[in-house]
Design a protein around this motif. Structure first.
Motif, short mmCIF file in Angstrom:
data_model
loop_
_atom_site.label_atom_id
_atom_site.label_comp_id
_atom_site.label_asym_id
_atom_site.label_seq_id
_atom_site.Cartn_x
_atom_site.Cartn_y
_atom_site.Cartn_z
N PHE A 292 -1.63 17.17 0.10
CA PHE A 292 -1.36 16.40 -1.11
C PHE A 292 -2.17 15.10 -1.08
N ARG A 293 -2.74 14.75 -2.20
CA ARG A 293 -3.36 13.43 -2.36
C ARG A 293 -2.92 12.88 -3.71
N VAL A 294 -2.29 11.72 -3.68
CA VAL A 294 -1.76 11.06 -4.88
C VAL A 294 -2.57 9.79 -5.09
N THR A 295 -3.27 9.68 -6.21
CA THR A 295 -4.16 8.55 -6.44
C THR A 295 -3.69 7.70 -7.62
N ASP A 296 -4.31 6.51 -7.74
CA ASP A 296 -4.00 5.56 -8.82
C ASP A 296 -2.50 5.25 -8.82
N ILE A 297 -2.04 4.66 -7.72
CA ILE A 297 -0.61 4.42 -7.56
C ILE A 297 -0.17 3.07 -8.10
N PHE A 298 -1.09 2.10 -8.22
CA PHE A 298 -0.78 0.79 -8.78
C PHE A 298 -1.86 0.39 -9.77
N SER A 299 -1.48 -0.46 -10.71
CA SER A 299 -2.44 -1.04 -11.64
C SER A 299 -3.05 -2.28 -11.00
N PHE A 300 -4.38 -2.33 -10.95
CA PHE A 300 -5.08 -3.47 -10.36
C PHE A 300 -5.74 -4.25 -11.50
N GLU A 301 -5.09 -5.32 -11.93
CA GLU A 301 -5.60 -6.12 -13.04
C GLU A 301 -5.80 -7.56 -12.62
N GLU A 302 -6.87 -8.18 -13.10
CA GLU A 302 -7.14 -9.57 -12.78
C GLU A 302 -6.18 -10.48 -13.53
N LYS A 314 -9.67 -1.04 -3.59
CA LYS A 314 -9.30 0.05 -4.49
C LYS A 314 -9.22 1.38 -3.74
N SER A 315 -10.02 1.53 -2.68
CA SER A 315 -10.04 2.77 -1.93
C SER A 315 -8.71 3.02 -1.21
N ASP A 316 -7.88 1.97 -1.05
CA ASP A 316 -6.59 2.13 -0.39
C ASP A 316 -5.50 2.56 -1.36
N ASP A 317 -5.83 2.70 -2.63
CA ASP A 317 -4.83 2.95 -3.66
C ASP A 317 -4.52 4.44 -3.75
N THR A 345 1.65 6.71 3.20
CA THR A 345 1.90 6.09 1.91
C THR A 345 1.59 4.61 1.97
N HIS A 346 1.57 3.98 0.80
CA HIS A 346 1.37 2.54 0.70
C HIS A 346 2.49 1.95 -0.15
N GLU A 347 2.99 0.81 0.30
CA GLU A 347 4.07 0.14 -0.42
C GLU A 347 3.71 -1.34 -0.58
N ALA A 348 4.01 -1.89 -1.76
CA ALA A 348 3.66 -3.29 -2.04
C ALA A 348 4.62 -4.23 -1.33
N ASP A 354 1.24 -2.47 2.29
CA ASP A 354 1.53 -2.08 3.66
C ASP A 354 1.44 -0.56 3.77
N SER A 355 0.76 -0.08 4.79
CA SER A 355 0.68 1.36 5.02
C SER A 355 1.91 1.83 5.78
N GLN A 356 2.33 3.04 5.47
CA GLN A 356 3.48 3.66 6.11
C GLN A 356 3.07 5.06 6.57
N LYS A 357 3.63 5.51 7.68
CA LYS A 357 3.28 6.83 8.18
C LYS A 357 4.52 7.49 8.76
N LEU A 358 4.68 8.74 8.46
CA LEU A 358 5.74 9.56 9.04
C LEU A 358 5.10 10.79 9.66
#
Length: 412
Positions: A292-302, A314-317, A345-348, A354-358
């Motif tokens: 599974f790959r889930v992309t565009d998980i957050f909106s990155f706006e200036e 952006k590559s970490d998103d 996964t990544h969590e704000a 922050d990266s998370q791993k299970l």
């Protein structure tokens, strides 16, 4: 004249009711399949990502009814009873109709049903060879993703099995959890204001290709794409404007909501099966896996501070997860399984991700007295990094799965 009218009237009545009499003789129409699945367990620790909890417990108790409606339609309803925090919750998991051969290889399913993306998702959890779904499913699909919508499938007239389909869903189980960034103290706060979610939120497309290798082996490969219009999390800055943000209900328990979402989900899956001379009764091996790959998980706006709220590339998103599984039935009554999987996964947190791993390693030994009864002993080693709510642990689970009544055949 009056003498002739009565016999003719009886014939007319008999002709009028003849289709009903013929239909009643079809046992699939008058005697629907009714079944229940009982799932109970004892476990020595808590599984991560909404897995089963420590102690005695019940999994999902399934009540199902299905039948041919007539010669053109099939219908099924499945209700799930689950216990969470000592409260019994009831949820309608399936309630759909499906055509029985539209012609030219096409069929339509409408109502509430399991999505056909991936390999495991269209199967009920009680048919699994392990106690819980892999971590990737628990993280990205809420265990197994079902929703209200419609599906169109097509089976191609080729020598190899080749099917493809598209689905459209309501998508409420795949809503992103929203957070509010306070720039003054660099903290994330969940808000419960209303967000204008799209009422048709999920679109999916999939294709599966399979065939035989001699008389003893068979295989299947699949690719799936899921577009989640409500899956991207918008993190807004305090003081800029009134935010339209919402934190979804928590993803614990049995609500089947996805814990981690994004706008695009890509799934690749495979399965290989072997049985001597194609006879699965006495001995068979199943190898399977999914990515599974889930992309565009957050909106990155200036924002007015001339930088993104989240100081990340952006590559970490993205989120990702995978598993590989091997299950060997070495006698008619015994099977053993080995499965390994990871979830990243990544969590704000504050102004960064922050990266998370299970990581999960699972060994399973199951005794099957018949097709209707299974007793399973499983060992799980779980290791988590930055995940809240569970610890690295070695967990033992003893589970039973019992089926009452007629039950449909399982998927390939």
């Amino acid at each position: 004249m009056s003498v002739l009218k009565t016999p003719l009237s009886l014939v007319a009545i008999a002709c009028a009711f003849a289709p009903i009499i013929v239909m009643a003789e079809d046992s699939s129409l008058t005697n629907p399949n009714i079944s229940a699945v009982l799932d109970g367990y004892y476990q020595t620790g808590d599984r991560g990502l909404d897995g089963r909890g420590e102690g005695f417990g019940l999994g999902e108790t399934e009540l199902a009814i299905s039948a041919n409606i007539d010669d053109l339609f099939y219908g099924k309803m499945t209700a799930i009873l689950a216990v969470h925090d000592d409260e019994t919750e009831v949820e309608l998991e399936e309630a759909f109709i499906q055509t029985m051969g539209l012609g030219a290889g096409f069929d339509i399913r409408a109502g509430r049903f399991l999505s056909d993306v991936g390999y495991l998702n269209n199967q009920h959890p009680h048919s699994d060879a392990f106690v819980d779904r892999p971590g990737a499913y628990r993280a990205f699909m809420g265990g197994h993703y079902f929703d209200d919508g419609v599906r169109l499938t097509y089976v191609a007239p080729t020598e190899l099995f080749w099917t493809m389909g598209v689905e459209v869903f309501k998508g409420s189980k795949m809503h992103a959890a929203e957070e509010h960034y306070d720039h003054d103290d660099h903290s994330m706060e969940e808000e419960h204001a209303e967000r204008d979610y799209k009422t048709i939120g999920v679109y999916s497309a999939f294709t599966k290709l399979g065939g035989d290798i001699g008389v003893s082996s068979s295989w299947q490969l699949g690719l799936s794409y899921l577009r989640n219009e409500n899956g991207m999390g918008f993190i807004e800055e305090e003081g800029d404007h009134e935010p339209h943000i919402e934190a979804e209900d928590d993803h614990s328990g049995h609500n089947h909501n996805a814990a981690f979402t994004g706008e695009n989900t890509y799934i690749a899956d495979f399965v290989f099966k072997w049985a001597p001379d194609g006879n699965y009764k006495y001995q068979h091996l199943t190898l399977s896996g999914e990515y599974f790959r889930v992309t565009d998980i957050f909106s990155f706006e200036e924002h007015e501070h001339d930088h993104d709220i989240l100081s990340t590339e952006k590559s970490d998103d993205y989120h990702q997860g995978w598993y590989v599984s091997s299950v060997y039935q070495f006698s008619p009554n015994w099977s053993a399984g080995l499965r390994y999987g990871e979830v990243d996964t990544h969590e704000a947190h504050g102004d960064h991700l922050d990266s998370q791993k299970l990581k999960e390693t699972e060994l399973s030994l199951a005794w099957h007295h018949s097709h209707f009864s299974t007793v399973r002993l499983q060992y799980t080693n779980q290791k988590g990094t930055n995940f809240d709510g569970f610890e690295d642990d070695n967990i033992i689970t003893l589970q039973y799965v019992m089926t009452l009544g007629a039950h449909g055949a399982h998927q390939f």
